[in-house]
Design an enzyme around this catalytic site. Structure first.
Site, PDB file in Angstrom:
ATOM      1  N   ILE A   1       0.894  -1.150   0.000  1.00 49.39           N
ATOM      2  CA  ILE A   1       0.000   0.000   0.000  1.00 49.39           C
ATOM      3  C   ILE A   1       0.937   1.206   0.000  1.00 49.39           C
ATOM      4  CG2 ILE A   1      -0.316  -0.167   2.504  1.00 49.39           C
ATOM      5  CD1 ILE A   1      -3.095   1.077   2.060  1.00 49.39           C
TER       6      ILE A   1
ATOM      7  N   LYS B   1      -7.184   4.829   4.294  1.00 44.41           N
ATOM      8  CA  LYS B   1      -8.483   4.327   4.764  1.00 44.41           C
ATOM      9  C   LYS B   1      -9.373   3.981   3.554  1.00 44.41           C
ATOM     10  CE  LYS B   1     -11.979   5.353   8.205  1.00 44.41           C
ATOM     11  NZ  LYS B   1     -13.273   5.642   7.691  1.00 44.41           N
TER      12      LYS B   1
ATOM     13  N   ASN C   1       8.423   0.994  11.557  1.00 43.11           N
ATOM     14  CA  ASN C   1       7.523   1.931  10.886  1.00 43.11           C
ATOM     15  C   ASN C   1       6.336   2.237  11.811  1.00 43.11           C
ATOM     16  OD1 ASN C   1       5.927   3.427   9.146  1.00 43.11           O
ATOM     17  ND2 ASN C   1       6.239   2.060   7.400  1.00 43.11           N
TER      18      ASN C   1
ATOM     19  N   TYR D   1      -2.507   0.867  11.147  1.00 42.31           N
ATOM     20  CA  TYR D   1      -3.117  -0.461  11.074  1.00 42.31           C
ATOM     21  C   TYR D   1      -3.859  -0.820  12.360  1.00 42.31           C
ATOM     22  CZ  TYR D   1      -0.342  -0.798   6.846  1.00 42.31           C
ATOM     23  OH  TYR D   1       0.206  -0.551   5.614  1.00 42.31           O
TER      24      TYR D   1
END
Length: 172
Positions: free
Chosen positions: A96, A109, A135, A142
Site C-alpha cells: 500500500i 483508509k 515503521n 493499522y
C-alpha cells in the site's frame, strides 16, 4: 478531491515501477544504506518481476487517482500468491504505497475500504499484511483499522535482515 480506483493492467507496469521506486525510496531511504536500497529496488521492482506479478491471477494491483493523478497503489494477494502461506481464508495486502504529496489525506483508509470489499466478495475471513517493526506511523494506522499482531517474519533489505510484524484483521 475527486478519487477513483482502477484495477491495473499489464500496460501499467512502467507506472507501477515508477510509483513503487518513488514511494519506497521516500519512505525508507533515510533508515537504510544506499547499497541495500539499490539492491532491494532492483530486485523487487524490475520490470520482469512486476510483469510476472501482474500476470498472476491470484494477485491484483489498483491505482487510486486523485484529480486524475496517480496518488497511490495497492497490491493484494490470495491463495499461492501470498508471500506467507496463510491459507485460503486470508487475503494479503502486500503493498500500500502512497505518494508523498498525497499522504495524510485519508487515502489509506479509502484503500482499505476497497480491500475489505474485495476480501468479502472473495469470501475471505481475514486480511493480513507485514509491516516493518520500525515503521511506527504505519503500525499506528493499522491498529486504528483493527489489525493486531499475529506473528513476524524476516524481510531482507539488500543484505540487512529486518523484521516485519504480521498484522491481521478479522472480518465480521
Amino acid at each position: 478531491m475527486i478519487k477513483r480506483i482502477e484495477k491495473c493492467k499489464l500496460k501499467d507496469v512502467e507506472l507501477i515501477q515508477k510509483v513503487s521506486i518513488e514511494t519506497f525510496n521516500d519512505t525508507f531511504k533515510d533508515q537504510n544504506s544506499s547499497d541495500n536500497m539499490e539492491a532491494y529496488l532492483l530486485k523487487a521492482y524490475n520490470l520482469n518481476q512486476l510483469e510476472k506479478e501482474l500476470k498472476n491471477d491470484s494477485s491484483e494491483f489498483y491505482f487510486i487517482y486523485v484529480n486524475d493523478k496517480i496518488a497511490c497503489y495497492l497490491k493484494i494477494n490470495v491463495n499461492e500468491a501470498q508471500s506467507e502461506q496463510m491459507g485460503s481464508d486470508y487475503l494479503e495486502v502486500e503493498r500500500i504505497y502512497i505518494r508523498k504529496d498525497f499522504q495524510s489525506k485519508g487515502l489509506g483508509k479509502h484503500l482499505f475500504e476497497k480491500v475489505i470489499t474485495i476480501a468479502t466478495d472473495l469470501g475471505k475471513k481475514k486480511i493480513w499484511l507485514g509491516v516493518w517493526e520500525e515503521n511506527k506511523k504505519a503500525l499506528e494506522f493499522y491498529h486504528r483499522l483493527g489489525f493486531f499482531q499475529t506473528g513476524a517474519h524476516s524481510f531482507y533489505m539488500g543484505d540487512d535482515e529486518q523484521i516485519d510484524l504480521i498484522m491481521t484483521k478479522i472480518l465480521d
